[in-house]
Design an enzyme around this catalytic site. Structure first.
Site, PDB file in Angstrom:
ATOM      1  N   CYS A 128     -19.717 -28.025 -15.555  1.00 35.70           N
ATOM      2  CA  CYS A 128     -18.691 -27.880 -14.524  1.00 35.70           C
ATOM      3  C   CYS A 128     -18.586 -29.076 -13.587  1.00 35.70           C
ATOM      4  CB  CYS A 128     -18.943 -26.613 -13.720  1.00 35.70           C
ATOM      5  SG  CYS A 128     -19.055 -25.141 -14.775  1.00 35.70           S
ATOM      6  N   HIS A 260     -17.984 -26.712  -4.515  1.00 36.81           N
ATOM      7  CA  HIS A 260     -17.787 -26.137  -5.857  1.00 36.81           C
ATOM      8  C   HIS A 260     -17.322 -24.691  -5.702  1.00 36.81           C
ATOM      9  CE1 HIS A 260     -18.133 -25.953 -10.122  1.00 36.81           C
ATOM     10  NE2 HIS A 260     -19.222 -25.216 -10.155  1.00 36.81           N
ATOM     11  N   HIS A 297     -11.769 -21.137 -11.777  1.00 32.75           N
ATOM     12  CA  HIS A 297     -12.784 -22.129 -12.128  1.00 32.75           C
ATOM     13  C   HIS A 297     -12.329 -22.807 -13.415  1.00 32.75           C
ATOM     14  CE1 HIS A 297     -16.320 -24.238 -12.975  1.00 32.75           C
ATOM     15  NE2 HIS A 297     -17.245 -23.336 -12.656  1.00 32.75           N
TER      16      HIS A 297
END
Length: 304
Positions: A128, A260, A297
């Site tokens: 990620c 994040h 996400h």
């Protein structure tokens, strides 16, 4: 002294629209792009929410990610107005290898689609963080003189394999996720974001006003766990401190943090601890935002 690096073009394809203005307008009004995922219709994932983007039916795995990246890159290039003679590099962040072709094939196909067959191309696949780590690699290419400008960013598509993995781990929310909120769980999305990064002197010669400056970067890695970050946030704090040191800045110079912010218990707690470690008492007061409640996400594109 290192040349100052600036952003002169940005492109984005997200669940909030096909370009950067669509994304900016939606973020400004708080509109999210989370809902049913049309290409999951008729599967066991049909009822799961996510941030999806319309795509042509019948494509191969990886085709949507490539399409998102092409569109975002073209928008960034058009905004930067780079001369055709510019020695351009490409750094692509992504998490998922397309079916029946290796991971680096996505970068090859991207530079071909952009008409850049001879451009140096690298793939960053660090889960990620791929989309943001791509910017660090781009900075290194410019520092080494490999390129005059670099297209860097990330792309990923909603794929049943990755989606099913998050579902099996019980990490998904039933509604748009709420980073640092009371409810836990993330929402997955898809899309791409790319930037044109070049030296400040190069932009100045074209009278291009920088959209932003890449002052510094830092990366760390650890082997704590396959899916969880170290609970104390040590790795994140080290990376942030390295970025500040690279930029010659102090934590007191920071006025805002883009987190994040997955909305999961482990990640949110780790980020909160890292912020307090870096900023001390300011850790409870400094503005912190996260985009996943609006676009989901987006995995390899998330950092970008």
């Amino acid at each position: 002294m290192r040349d100052r690096l600036v952003f002169t073009g940005i492109g984005a394809v997200t669940p909030l629209g096909p370009d950067l203005p669509s994304l900016a307008a939606s973020v400004a009004t708080g509109r999210h792009g989370i809902g049913a995922i049309p290409h999951f219709a008729g599967t066991q994932l049909a009822d799961e929410p996510g941030g999806s983007i319309a795509r042509a039916p019948g494509g191969r795995r990886g085709d949507a990610a490539l399409d998102f990246a092409v569109r975002a890159c073209r928008e960034a290039l058009a905004a930067s107005e780079l001369p055709a003679s510019t020695r351009l590099g490409l750094v692509l962040g992504t998490t998922m290898a397309p079916r029946d072709r290796p991971l680096d094939a996505l970068a090859d196909e991207l530079r071909t689609a952009l008409g850049l067959p001879d451009a140096p191309a690298l793939v960053v696949s660090t889960a990620c963080t791929s989309g943001s780590a791509a910017l660090a690699v781009a900075a290194q290419l410019l520092d080494m003189g490999v390129c005059e400008a670099v297209l860097a960013g990330g792309t990923d598509e909603l794929d049943p394999r990755s989606f099913g993995g998050f579902l099996a781990l019980r990490l998904l929310a039933r509604a748009p996720c709420t980073p640092f909120g009371q409810e836990t769980g993330t929402t997955l999305g898809e899309g791409a974001a790319f930037f044109v990064l070049e030296r400040e002197a190069s932009a100045a010669r074209r009278a291009r006003a920088p959209l932003a400056v890449l002052e510094g970067w830092g990366t760390t890695a650890d082997g704590f766990h396959a899916t969880r970050p170290p609970p104390a946030g040590d790795g994140l704090a080290r990376a942030a401190r390295a970025a500040l040191a690279d930029a010659g800045l102090d934590p007191s110079d920071v006025a805002w943090v883009s987190a994040h912010g997955t909305g999961t218990a482990a990640n949110d707690a780790t980020e909160a601890l890292a912020l307090h470690s870096i900023f001390g008492q300011r850790g409870s007061a400094i503005p912190v935002t996260a985009s996943k409640s609006l676009v989901g996400h987006t995995l390899g594109a998330a950092g970008a």
